[in-house]
Design a protein around this motif. Structure first.
Motif, PDB file in Angstrom:
ATOM      1  N   VAL A 172     -35.659  15.635   4.804  1.00 25.14           N
ATOM      2  CA  VAL A 172     -36.986  16.208   5.035  1.00 25.14           C
ATOM      3  C   VAL A 172     -37.184  17.409   4.109  1.00 25.14           C
ATOM      4  CG1 VAL A 172     -38.420  17.435   6.723  1.00 25.14           C
ATOM      5  CG2 VAL A 172     -37.116  15.434   7.419  1.00 25.14           C
ATOM      6  N   VAL A 173     -38.372  17.506   3.540  1.00 28.98           N
ATOM      7  CA  VAL A 173     -38.750  18.644   2.709  1.00 28.98           C
ATOM      8  C   VAL A 173     -39.462  19.642   3.617  1.00 28.98           C
ATOM      9  CG1 VAL A 173     -40.119  19.417   0.742  1.00 28.98           C
ATOM     10  CG2 VAL A 173     -38.991  17.183   0.680  1.00 28.98           C
ATOM     11  N   TYR A 174     -38.961  20.877   3.639  1.00 32.62           N
ATOM     12  CA  TYR A 174     -39.516  21.902   4.519  1.00 32.62           C
ATOM     13  C   TYR A 174     -40.362  22.893   3.745  1.00 32.62           C
ATOM     14  CZ  TYR A 174     -36.247  20.193   7.996  1.00 32.62           C
ATOM     15  OH  TYR A 174     -35.576  19.399   8.883  1.00 32.62           O
ATOM     16  N   ARG A 175     -41.442  23.316   4.352  1.00 31.14           N
ATOM     17  CA  ARG A 175     -42.266  24.405   3.825  1.00 31.14           C
ATOM     18  C   ARG A 175     -41.555  25.696   4.216  1.00 31.14           C
ATOM     19  NH1 ARG A 175     -46.171  24.723   0.203  1.00 31.14           N
ATOM     20  NH2 ARG A 175     -47.725  26.262   0.708  1.00 31.14           N
ATOM     21  N   VAL A 176     -41.203  26.535   3.255  1.00 30.42           N
ATOM     22  CA  VAL A 176     -40.392  27.726   3.499  1.00 30.42           C
ATOM     23  C   VAL A 176     -41.280  28.961   3.577  1.00 30.42           C
ATOM     24  CG1 VAL A 176     -38.523  29.167   2.604  1.00 30.42           C
ATOM     25  CG2 VAL A 176     -38.456  26.697   2.277  1.00 30.42           C
ATOM     26  N   ALA A 177     -41.109  29.729   4.659  1.00 25.95           N
ATOM     27  CA  ALA A 177     -41.805  31.011   4.810  1.00 25.95           C
ATOM     28  C   ALA A 177     -40.744  32.099   4.878  1.00 25.95           C
ATOM     29  CB  ALA A 177     -42.662  31.020   6.069  1.00 25.95           C
ATOM     30  N   ASN A 178     -40.671  32.894   3.813  1.00 23.74           N
ATOM     31  CA  ASN A 178     -39.698  33.978   3.716  1.00 23.74           C
ATOM     32  C   ASN A 178     -40.162  34.903   2.605  1.00 23.74           C
ATOM     33  OD1 ASN A 178     -37.069  34.862   2.041  1.00 23.74           O
ATOM     34  ND2 ASN A 178     -36.627  34.902   4.231  1.00 23.74           N
ATOM     35  N   VAL A 193     -40.366  34.713  -5.397  1.00 24.07           N
ATOM     36  CA  VAL A 193     -39.988  33.897  -6.555  1.00 24.07           C
ATOM     37  C   VAL A 193     -40.697  32.549  -6.562  1.00 24.07           C
ATOM     38  CG1 VAL A 193     -37.752  35.010  -6.873  1.00 24.07           C
ATOM     39  CG2 VAL A 193     -37.936  33.000  -5.392  1.00 24.07           C
ATOM     40  N   ASN A 194     -41.727  32.419  -5.735  1.00 21.81           N
ATOM     41  CA  ASN A 194     -42.587  31.230  -5.712  1.00 21.81           C
ATOM     42  C   ASN A 194     -41.848  29.961  -5.283  1.00 21.81           C
ATOM     43  OD1 ASN A 194     -45.118  30.134  -5.928  1.00 21.81           O
ATOM     44  ND2 ASN A 194     -44.940  29.661  -8.097  1.00 21.81           N
ATOM     45  N   LEU A 195     -40.918  30.092  -4.334  1.00 23.83           N
ATOM     46  CA  LEU A 195     -40.227  28.936  -3.770  1.00 23.83           C
ATOM     47  C   LEU A 195     -40.995  28.561  -2.502  1.00 23.83           C
ATOM     48  CD1 LEU A 195     -36.447  28.407  -3.380  1.00 23.83           C
ATOM     49  CD2 LEU A 195     -37.971  27.831  -1.527  1.00 23.83           C
ATOM     50  N   ARG A 196     -41.628  27.408  -2.509  1.00 21.82           N
ATOM     51  CA  ARG A 196     -42.485  27.023  -1.385  1.00 21.82           C
ATOM     52  C   ARG A 196     -41.898  25.906  -0.537  1.00 21.82           C
ATOM     53  NH1 ARG A 196     -47.182  27.575  -5.357  1.00 21.82           N
ATOM     54  NH2 ARG A 196     -47.983  29.629  -4.842  1.00 21.82           N
ATOM     55  N   GLU A 197     -41.252  24.944  -1.177  1.00 22.21           N
ATOM     56  CA  GLU A 197     -40.705  23.805  -0.457  1.00 22.21           C
ATOM     57  C   GLU A 197     -39.237  23.638  -0.826  1.00 22.21           C
ATOM     58  OE1 GLU A 197     -44.352  20.754   0.192  1.00 22.21           O
ATOM     59  OE2 GLU A 197     -43.408  20.704  -1.778  1.00 22.21           O
ATOM     60  N   ALA A 198     -38.423  23.252   0.179  1.00 22.16           N
ATOM     61  CA  ALA A 198     -36.990  23.115  -0.057  1.00 22.16           C
ATOM     62  C   ALA A 198     -36.381  22.102   0.899  1.00 22.16           C
ATOM     63  CB  ALA A 198     -36.299  24.464   0.110  1.00 22.16           C
ATOM     64  N   THR A 199     -35.198  21.642   0.517  1.00 28.99           N
ATOM     65  CA  THR A 199     -34.416  20.753   1.375  1.00 28.99           C
ATOM     66  C   THR A 199     -33.043  21.401   1.589  1.00 28.99           C
ATOM     67  OG1 THR A 199     -33.556  19.554  -0.533  1.00 28.99           O
ATOM     68  CG2 THR A 199     -35.506  18.637   0.535  1.00 28.99           C
ATOM     69  N   PHE A 200     -32.381  21.021   2.663  1.00 26.07           N
ATOM     70  CA  PHE A 200     -31.017  21.485   2.888  1.00 26.07           C
ATOM     71  C   PHE A 200     -30.121  20.822   1.855  1.00 26.07           C
ATOM     72  CE2 PHE A 200     -32.700  22.697   6.960  1.00 26.07           C
ATOM     73  CZ  PHE A 200     -31.897  23.743   7.385  1.00 26.07           C
ATOM     74  N   SER A 201     -29.173  21.563   1.313  1.00 24.65           N
ATOM     75  CA  SER A 201     -28.228  20.992   0.358  1.00 24.65           C
ATOM     76  C   SER A 201     -26.893  21.702   0.486  1.00 24.65           C
ATOM     77  CB  SER A 201     -28.753  21.114  -1.072  1.00 24.65           C
ATOM     78  OG  SER A 201     -28.780  22.459  -1.466  1.00 24.65           O
ATOM     79  N   GLY A 202     -25.888  21.114  -0.103  1.00 19.44           N
ATOM     80  CA  GLY A 202     -24.568  21.730  -0.038  1.00 19.44           C
ATOM     81  C   GLY A 202     -23.981  21.629   1.353  1.00 19.44           C
ATOM     82  N   THR A 203     -23.454  22.728   1.827  1.00 21.38           N
ATOM     83  CA  THR A 203     -22.734  22.754   3.092  1.00 21.38           C
ATOM     84  C   THR A 203     -23.432  23.656   4.103  1.00 21.38           C
ATOM     85  OG1 THR A 203     -20.680  22.489   1.862  1.00 21.38           O
ATOM     86  CG2 THR A 203     -20.478  23.243   4.122  1.00 21.38           C
ATOM     87  N   LEU A 204     -23.448  23.222   5.339  1.00 18.85           N
ATOM     88  CA  LEU A 204     -23.904  24.041   6.467  1.00 18.85           C
ATOM     89  C   LEU A 204     -22.652  24.417   7.239  1.00 18.85           C
ATOM     90  CD1 LEU A 204     -25.811  25.240   8.581  1.00 18.85           C
ATOM     91  CD2 LEU A 204     -26.276  22.936   9.380  1.00 18.85           C
TER      92      LEU A 204
END
Length: 179
Positions: free
Chosen positions: A82-88, A94-105
């Motif tokens: 799922v692609v998430y809309r990021v609010a932070n 730095v204009n990062l609006r959408e992201a997915t989880f990656s790497g390790t949790l």
């Protein structure tokens, strides 16, 4: 200590104590000097930004840890993450609006504390460099299609005045020979 939500994914607050958000971006390059002492590098593009999130979740808030794992494992109908809309505030800077989880949790238990230390990474979805590259490739493709289409129309029966030398001397005779 009060916890304020400084990160939200699709409008859902991610509440972590002592939350730290770090932004990073890679600019990979490759050494071109061979065995010499030159410092020549070959750029390999700008990769998407990464938002690393660290914080603590008390044992009594196990539901928060469960929800973060659910968000990280969520997939759409096609089976993609799922692609998430990021609010932070850092992401906005730095204009990062959408992201997915990656790497390790990660969520190891904290020694001497009744909490988990949670760490995860959100990677930018359709980064600005990726959008620019796609737009540039789209323009190149449309120009090539237009040029090929124009050549085909001219050979099919336009006035000889409007045809280029190549169209008159090569394409038209071939077209006529083929019928």
């Amino acid at each position: 200590m009060t916890t304020t939500a400084t990160l939200a994914l699709n409008g859902e607050a991610i509440t972590l104590k002592n939350m730290r958000v770090t932004i990073s971006q890679q600019f990979p390059d490759k050494d071109q000097s061979g065995q010499t002492s030159a410092t020549t590098k070959a750029e390999q593009g700008a990769k998407g930004k990464e938002l690393r999130v660290n914080g603590e979740i008390p044992f009594k808030d196990a539901a928060t840890l469960t929800r973060i794992f659910q968000l990280a494992n969520a997939t759409d109908a096609a089976g993609r993450r799922v692609v998430y809309r990021v609010a932070n505030s850092v992401a906005r800077a730095v204009n990062l609006r959408e992201a997915t989880f990656s790497g390790t949790l990660d969520a190891p238990q904290q020694d001497g504390r009744m909490s988990w230390a949670v760490t995860f990474t959100l990677t930018e979805y359709l980064s600005v460099p990726e959008k620019k590259e796609a737009a540039a490739n789209g323009r190149k493709t449309s120009k090539m299609q237009t040029a090929a289409g124009a050549g085909g129309q001219a050979a099919a029966g336009e006035d000889a005045d409007k045809m280029t030398w190549f169209e008159k001397k090569v394409l038209k005779p071939v077209n006529e020979a083929l019928g």
